[in-house]
Write an enzyme that holds these catalytic residues in place. Sequence first.
Site, PDB file in Angstrom:
ATOM      1  N   ARG A   1       0.731  -1.230   0.081  1.00 15.83           N
ATOM      2  CA  ARG A   1       0.052   0.096  -0.031  1.00 15.83           C
ATOM      3  C   ARG A   1       0.853   1.305  -0.007  1.00 15.83           C
ATOM      4  O   ARG A   1       1.883   1.184   0.512  1.00 15.83           O
ATOM      5  CB  ARG A   1      -1.015   0.066   1.240  1.00 15.83           C
ATOM      6  N   ASP A   2       0.664   2.228  -0.814  1.00 16.62           N
ATOM      7  CA  ASP A   2       1.174   3.545  -0.790  1.00 16.62           C
ATOM      8  C   ASP A   2       1.004   4.140   0.488  1.00 16.62           C
ATOM      9  O   ASP A   2       0.136   4.151   1.054  1.00 16.62           O
ATOM     10  CB  ASP A   2       0.595   4.323  -1.996  1.00 16.62           C
ATOM     11  N   ILE A   3       2.258   4.706   0.937  1.00 17.58           N
ATOM     12  CA  ILE A   3       2.182   5.312   2.210  1.00 17.58           C
ATOM     13  C   ILE A   3       1.395   6.587   2.433  1.00 17.58           C
ATOM     14  O   ILE A   3       1.121   7.175   3.289  1.00 17.58           O
ATOM     15  CB  ILE A   3       3.681   5.506   2.763  1.00 17.58           C
TER      16      ILE A   3
ATOM     17  N   ASN B   1       4.610   6.338 -13.859  1.00 17.69           N
ATOM     18  CA  ASN B   1       5.329   7.668 -14.163  1.00 17.69           C
ATOM     19  C   ASN B   1       6.745   7.483 -14.576  1.00 17.69           C
ATOM     20  O   ASN B   1       7.248   6.253 -13.933  1.00 17.69           O
ATOM     21  CB  ASN B   1       5.180   8.262 -12.775  1.00 17.69           C
TER      22      ASN B   1
ATOM     23  N   GLU C   1       9.235  10.011  -8.517  1.00 18.37           N
ATOM     24  CA  GLU C   1       9.932  10.319  -7.420  1.00 18.37           C
ATOM     25  C   GLU C   1      10.846   9.358  -6.822  1.00 18.37           C
ATOM     26  O   GLU C   1      11.755   9.606  -6.467  1.00 18.37           O
ATOM     27  CB  GLU C   1       8.876  10.682  -6.133  1.00 18.37           C
TER      28      GLU C   1
ATOM     29  N   HIS D   1       7.566   1.446 -11.042  1.00 16.44           N
ATOM     30  CA  HIS D   1       6.461   0.792 -10.034  1.00 16.44           C
ATOM     31  C   HIS D   1       5.300   1.265 -10.723  1.00 16.44           C
ATOM     32  O   HIS D   1       5.175   2.230 -11.521  1.00 16.44           O
ATOM     33  CB  HIS D   1       6.552   1.472  -8.678  1.00 16.44           C
ATOM     34  N   MET D   2       4.124   0.359 -10.740  1.00 17.14           N
ATOM     35  CA  MET D   2       2.630   0.619 -11.422  1.00 17.14           C
ATOM     36  C   MET D   2       1.801   0.884 -10.120  1.00 17.14           C
ATOM     37  O   MET D   2       2.082   0.223  -9.076  1.00 17.14           O
ATOM     38  CB  MET D   2       2.362  -0.769 -11.990  1.00 17.14           C
ATOM     39  N   HIS D   3       1.141   2.132 -10.174  1.00 13.63           N
ATOM     40  CA  HIS D   3       0.125   2.528  -9.271  1.00 13.63           C
ATOM     41  C   HIS D   3      -1.009   1.996  -9.638  1.00 13.63           C
ATOM     42  O   HIS D   3      -1.361   1.920 -10.865  1.00 13.63           O
ATOM     43  CB  HIS D   3      -0.162   4.089  -9.197  1.00 13.63           C
TER      44      HIS D   3
HETATM   45  P1  AMP Z   1       6.151   8.051  -8.091  1.00 12.31           P
HETATM   46  O1  AMP Z   1       5.796   9.553  -7.750  1.00 12.31           O
HETATM   47  O2  AMP Z   1       5.426   7.383  -9.162  1.00 12.31           O
HETATM   48  O3  AMP Z   1       7.680   7.754  -8.113  1.00 12.31           O
HETATM   49  O4  AMP Z   1       5.379   7.553  -6.747  1.00 12.31           O
HETATM   50  C1  AMP Z   1       6.228   6.901  -5.654  1.00 12.31           C
HETATM   51  C2  AMP Z   1       5.221   6.525  -4.829  1.00 12.31           C
HETATM   52  O5  AMP Z   1       5.796   5.984  -3.549  1.00 12.31           O
HETATM   53  C3  AMP Z   1       4.336   7.848  -3.959  1.00 12.31           C
HETATM   54  O6  AMP Z   1       2.966   7.550  -4.312  1.00 12.31           O
HETATM   55  C4  AMP Z   1       4.681   7.745  -2.688  1.00 12.31           C
HETATM   56  O7  AMP Z   1       3.758   8.142  -1.791  1.00 12.31           O
HETATM   57  C5  AMP Z   1       5.250   6.310  -2.345  1.00 12.31           C
HETATM   58  N1  AMP Z   1       6.065   5.844  -1.402  1.00 12.31           N
HETATM   59  C6  AMP Z   1       7.264   6.413  -1.229  1.00 12.31           C
HETATM   60  N2  AMP Z   1       7.753   5.971   0.033  1.00 12.31           N
HETATM   61  C7  AMP Z   1       6.947   4.877   0.539  1.00 12.31           C
HETATM   62  C8  AMP Z   1       6.964   3.866   1.447  1.00 12.31           C
HETATM   63  N3  AMP Z   1       7.853   3.863   2.233  1.00 12.31           N
HETATM   64  N4  AMP Z   1       5.888   2.776   1.421  1.00 12.31           N
HETATM   65  C9  AMP Z   1       4.870   3.118   0.770  1.00 12.31           C
HETATM   66  N5  AMP Z   1       4.812   4.092  -0.405  1.00 12.31           N
HETATM   67  C10 AMP Z   1       6.016   4.780  -0.490  1.00 12.31           C
END
Ligand code: AMP
Length: 117
Positions: free
Chosen positions: A30-32, A88, A96, A101-103
Amino acid sequence: MAEETIFSKIIRHEIPSDIVYQDEQVTAFRDISPRARVHVLIVPNKVIPTVNDLEPQDKVLAGHLFAVAKKIAAQEGIAETGYRLIVNCGADGGQEVPHLHMHLLGGERLKGFGFNA
Ligand code: AMP
Protein backbone atom coordinates in the site's frame (compact mmCIF):
# COMPACT_ATOMS: atom_id res chain seq x y z
CA MET A 1 23.73 -2.62 -10.98
CA ALA A 2 21.18 0.17 -10.53
CA GLU A 3 21.12 1.92 -7.17
CA GLU A 4 18.64 0.70 -4.60
CA THR A 5 15.83 2.83 -3.17
CA ILE A 6 13.60 2.46 -0.14
CA PHE A 7 11.50 0.03 -2.20
CA SER A 8 14.28 -2.61 -2.04
CA LYS A 9 14.14 -2.45 1.76
CA ILE A 10 10.35 -2.93 1.61
CA ILE A 11 10.76 -5.89 -0.75
CA ARG A 12 13.26 -7.50 1.66
CA HIS A 13 10.95 -6.75 4.65
CA GLU A 14 13.68 -4.60 6.23
CA ILE A 15 11.32 -1.70 6.92
CA PRO A 16 7.63 -1.81 7.81
CA SER A 17 5.09 -1.68 5.00
CA ASP A 18 1.68 -3.12 4.20
CA ILE A 19 2.53 -5.81 1.67
CA VAL A 20 -0.59 -7.18 -0.03
CA TYR A 21 1.12 -9.57 -2.45
CA GLN A 22 4.60 -10.96 -3.08
CA ASP A 23 6.11 -13.58 -5.34
CA GLU A 24 9.54 -14.27 -6.82
CA GLN A 25 9.25 -11.46 -9.36
CA VAL A 26 7.18 -8.67 -7.83
CA THR A 27 6.01 -7.13 -4.56
CA ALA A 28 2.86 -5.08 -4.02
CA PHE A 29 2.31 -2.84 -1.02
CA ARG A 30 0.00 0.00 0.00
CA ASP A 31 1.17 3.50 -0.88
CA ILE A 32 2.20 5.40 2.25
CA SER A 33 0.40 8.49 0.98
CA PRO A 34 -2.73 7.09 -0.70
CA ARG A 35 -4.35 9.16 -3.45
CA ALA A 36 -7.49 6.94 -3.49
CA ARG A 37 -9.29 4.51 -1.16
CA VAL A 38 -7.27 1.74 -2.74
CA HIS A 39 -3.72 2.73 -3.70
CA VAL A 40 -1.24 -0.10 -4.12
CA LEU A 41 2.23 0.00 -5.71
CA ILE A 42 3.32 -3.03 -7.71
CA VAL A 43 7.10 -3.18 -8.13
CA PRO A 44 9.57 -5.62 -9.66
CA ASN A 45 11.76 -7.21 -6.98
CA LYS A 46 14.88 -6.38 -8.99
CA VAL A 47 15.83 -2.73 -9.40
CA ILE A 48 14.79 -1.31 -12.75
CA PRO A 49 14.90 2.48 -12.29
CA THR A 50 12.44 3.58 -14.99
CA VAL A 51 10.56 2.35 -18.04
CA ASN A 52 13.57 3.59 -20.03
CA ASP A 53 15.67 0.89 -18.36
CA LEU A 54 13.46 -2.03 -19.38
CA GLU A 55 15.39 -4.57 -21.47
CA PRO A 56 13.96 -7.13 -23.92
CA GLN A 57 14.51 -9.86 -21.29
CA ASP A 58 12.14 -7.97 -18.94
CA LYS A 59 9.11 -8.54 -21.22
CA VAL A 60 7.67 -11.33 -19.07
CA LEU A 61 8.26 -9.33 -15.90
CA ALA A 62 6.58 -6.25 -17.40
CA GLY A 63 3.56 -8.37 -18.36
CA HIS A 64 3.51 -9.90 -14.91
CA LEU A 65 2.99 -6.43 -13.38
CA PHE A 66 -0.35 -6.32 -15.21
CA ALA A 67 -1.26 -9.87 -14.18
CA VAL A 68 -0.59 -8.99 -10.54
CA ALA A 69 -2.52 -5.71 -10.86
CA LYS A 70 -5.53 -7.72 -12.04
CA LYS A 71 -5.15 -10.17 -9.15
CA ILE A 72 -4.90 -7.41 -6.54
CA ALA A 73 -7.86 -5.52 -8.01
CA ALA A 74 -9.93 -8.66 -7.46
CA GLN A 75 -8.44 -9.17 -3.99
CA GLU A 76 -9.34 -5.57 -3.07
CA GLY A 77 -12.87 -5.96 -4.44
CA ILE A 78 -12.52 -3.28 -7.14
CA ALA A 79 -12.25 -5.41 -10.28
CA GLU A 80 -15.88 -4.76 -11.25
CA THR A 81 -16.10 -1.10 -10.19
CA GLY A 82 -12.89 -0.30 -12.08
CA TYR A 83 -9.48 1.13 -11.37
CA ARG A 84 -6.57 3.00 -12.93
CA LEU A 85 -3.02 1.79 -13.51
CA ILE A 86 -0.30 4.46 -13.74
CA VAL A 87 3.42 4.19 -14.41
CA ASN A 88 5.27 7.49 -14.08
CA CYS A 89 8.60 7.89 -15.87
CA GLY A 90 11.19 10.54 -15.12
CA ALA A 91 10.87 14.14 -14.00
CA ASP A 92 8.12 15.28 -16.37
CA GLY A 93 6.16 12.10 -15.60
CA GLY A 94 6.31 12.93 -11.89
CA GLN A 95 8.37 9.87 -10.91
CA GLU A 96 9.74 10.36 -7.38
CA VAL A 97 11.17 6.94 -6.60
CA PRO A 98 13.63 5.60 -9.22
CA HIS A 99 12.48 2.00 -8.91
CA LEU A 100 9.91 1.12 -11.57
CA HIS A 101 6.44 0.78 -10.09
CA MET A 102 2.84 0.58 -11.21
CA HIS A 103 0.21 2.48 -9.21
CA LEU A 104 -3.12 0.68 -8.79
CA LEU A 105 -5.80 3.20 -7.83
CA GLY A 106 -9.48 2.60 -7.21
CA GLY A 107 -12.28 2.19 -4.71
CA GLU A 108 -13.82 5.50 -5.74
CA ARG A 109 -14.60 7.46 -8.91
CA LEU A 110 -11.21 8.82 -10.02
CA LYS A 111 -10.74 12.22 -11.59
CA GLY A 112 -7.82 13.74 -13.39
CA PHE A 113 -5.88 13.82 -16.64
CA GLY A 114 -8.70 15.74 -18.30
CA PHE A 115 -10.04 12.51 -19.81
CA ASN A 116 -13.02 12.31 -17.49
CA ALA A 117 -12.96 15.55 -15.55
P1 AMP B 1 6.08 8.09 -8.09
O1 AMP B 1 5.79 9.52 -7.89
O2 AMP B 1 5.38 7.48 -9.27
O3 AMP B 1 7.57 7.79 -8.08
O4 AMP B 1 5.44 7.35 -6.85
C1 AMP B 1 6.15 7.04 -5.70
C2 AMP B 1 5.14 6.64 -4.67
O5 AMP B 1 5.81 5.97 -3.62
C3 AMP B 1 4.40 7.81 -4.04
O6 AMP B 1 2.99 7.67 -4.29
C4 AMP B 1 4.74 7.71 -2.55
O7 AMP B 1 3.66 8.05 -1.71
C5 AMP B 1 5.14 6.25 -2.42
N1 AMP B 1 6.05 5.92 -1.34
C6 AMP B 1 7.21 6.53 -1.03
N2 AMP B 1 7.79 5.95 0.04
C7 AMP B 1 6.96 4.93 0.40
C8 AMP B 1 6.99 3.94 1.44
N3 AMP B 1 7.98 3.87 2.33
N4 AMP B 1 5.97 3.05 1.52
C9 AMP B 1 4.95 3.11 0.63
N5 AMP B 1 4.87 4.00 -0.37
C10 AMP B 1 5.85 4.90 -0.48
